[in-house]
Each structure stands twice: as C-alpha cells, then as structure tokens.
Scaffold this active site. Sequence first.
Site, mmCIF file in Angstrom:
data_model
loop_
_atom_site.group_PDB
_atom_site.id
_atom_site.type_symbol
_atom_site.label_atom_id
_atom_site.label_comp_id
_atom_site.label_asym_id
_atom_site.label_seq_id
_atom_site.Cartn_x
_atom_site.Cartn_y
_atom_site.Cartn_z
ATOM 1 N N VAL A 214 0.825 -1.211 0.000
ATOM 2 C CA VAL A 214 0.000 0.000 0.000
ATOM 3 C C VAL A 214 0.862 1.266 0.000
ATOM 4 O O VAL A 214 0.500 2.263 -0.638
ATOM 5 C CB VAL A 214 -0.978 -0.007 1.195
ATOM 6 C CG1 VAL A 214 -1.798 1.275 1.229
ATOM 7 C CG2 VAL A 214 -1.902 -1.223 1.124
ATOM 8 N N CYS A 215 2.003 1.247 0.683
ATOM 9 C CA CYS A 215 2.887 2.425 0.681
ATOM 10 C C CYS A 215 3.263 2.822 -0.740
ATOM 11 O O CYS A 215 3.200 4.002 -1.114
ATOM 12 C CB CYS A 215 4.150 2.146 1.490
ATOM 13 S SG CYS A 215 3.890 2.007 3.266
ATOM 14 N N ASN A 216 3.677 1.841 -1.512
ATOM 15 C CA ASN A 216 4.059 2.119 -2.899
ATOM 16 C C ASN A 216 2.880 2.657 -3.700
ATOM 17 O O ASN A 216 3.030 3.576 -4.508
ATOM 18 C CB ASN A 216 4.599 0.849 -3.556
ATOM 19 C CG ASN A 216 4.830 1.029 -5.044
ATOM 20 O OD1 ASN A 216 5.743 1.716 -5.477
ATOM 21 N ND2 ASN A 216 3.967 0.412 -5.855
#
Length: 208
Positions: free
Chosen positions: A141-143
Amino acid sequence: MTRVLVSGFEPFDTMTDNPSWEVAHKVSQADISPEVHAVCLPVEFGTAARQLLDQVDSIRPDLIIAVGLAAGTETIRLERVGLNLRDARIPDNAGFQPVDQPIDPHGPAAVFSTLRLKAAHSRMRAIDLPVQLSLSAGSFVCNEVLYSLLSAVTQWPAPVPAGFVHVPYLPDPTVPATIDQAVVALQILIDESLRPEPDEPLIGGALY
C-alpha cells in the site's frame, strides 16, 4: 501561509501501533513554520490513496510527504521511485491481497519523487541520522500511495513537490533509529523540499 501535508498509516498485519503515524503527528504538532497538517491513512489498496488525495484537494498544500512503515529495516528510507505494481505479501486491512496487478493499467511503469532527497539526505547524514536513499517503495500500500500521489500532482498545471519516506519499527530498541530522529529527518526533508531550486547533484547510486 505555506501549508504542508504529511500522512502516516494505521496499524496493520499483527501490529498494535504504526510509528509512521506517530512521526507524522509529531511533526504536525511541532512549533515550526510552515503550517503542517497530518492525516492517518488506512492500510487498504485504493482507499489509502483516495483519502490522501481528498486531503490534498481540501488543504491545497505546497508540499506533500507520505510516511509509511518498513518493518524489518533499520534506517529511515527516502524513497526515490514509485512502481506501477500491486503485489502484496500479506492481505491489506480489508483482506485484499493483489498479485502482480498494475495500479493504473494506462499509467507509466514508474514515477519519481519530486522532493529534494539528495540535499536532505546530505544534511541528515551530517548530523548522524540513520538514513539512506532507497530506490523502491516496494509493492504494498505504501508504494501505491506514492505512485498515485505522484501521478496526480505531476499532472497539475503547477505541480507541488511530493514523495514518500519509510521508517523502521522505531519502538524496537534494537533498531538504530528513534521516533525523535525520524521527526528531525522529516523536518529537514520539509525544509529542503520547500526550496525552489533543483535537488543537489550528489552521488546517490545504490544496489537496491
């Protein structure tokens, strides 16, 4: 007033806390200029990026920095590249676990941070902060937040600087970085990235 938007994430996997949110919140509470707004994002594909962009539309910041957790690492990681890839090693907090999916089927394979990462990295190293330049924000999710954020802001008539920072699990006493050090690192990155000049042409190549 110059406005900055920083984001962190809620806990995920088996964790009961997420230091990315503690860092973002502390920066927003610090007695510094510019005005810093903080938002806590869900660890959910699609939803996290939408909520961040909704805050961007509402606040209209001059700078955007998302912060996430990279458990198992030891340094503050200044992310250089967002990949057009969803490939989750664990389900997100909604139970979704995509494998080898594009974030945007029509988008570029990669997008690049527009923060002054090398200049900030140089200042952080000068005061012995445990920091490194990192080529990839992964495929969780960060990416997706990084990729979606950069894809959006770079299309604006007047793009604003934007990017992503990963922190290790800072409460772990074996990790050579602290919450306070991460707050200082983020403040340095904010200060550098609000400067109008291009990033410093410093050597920063890496194997990963």
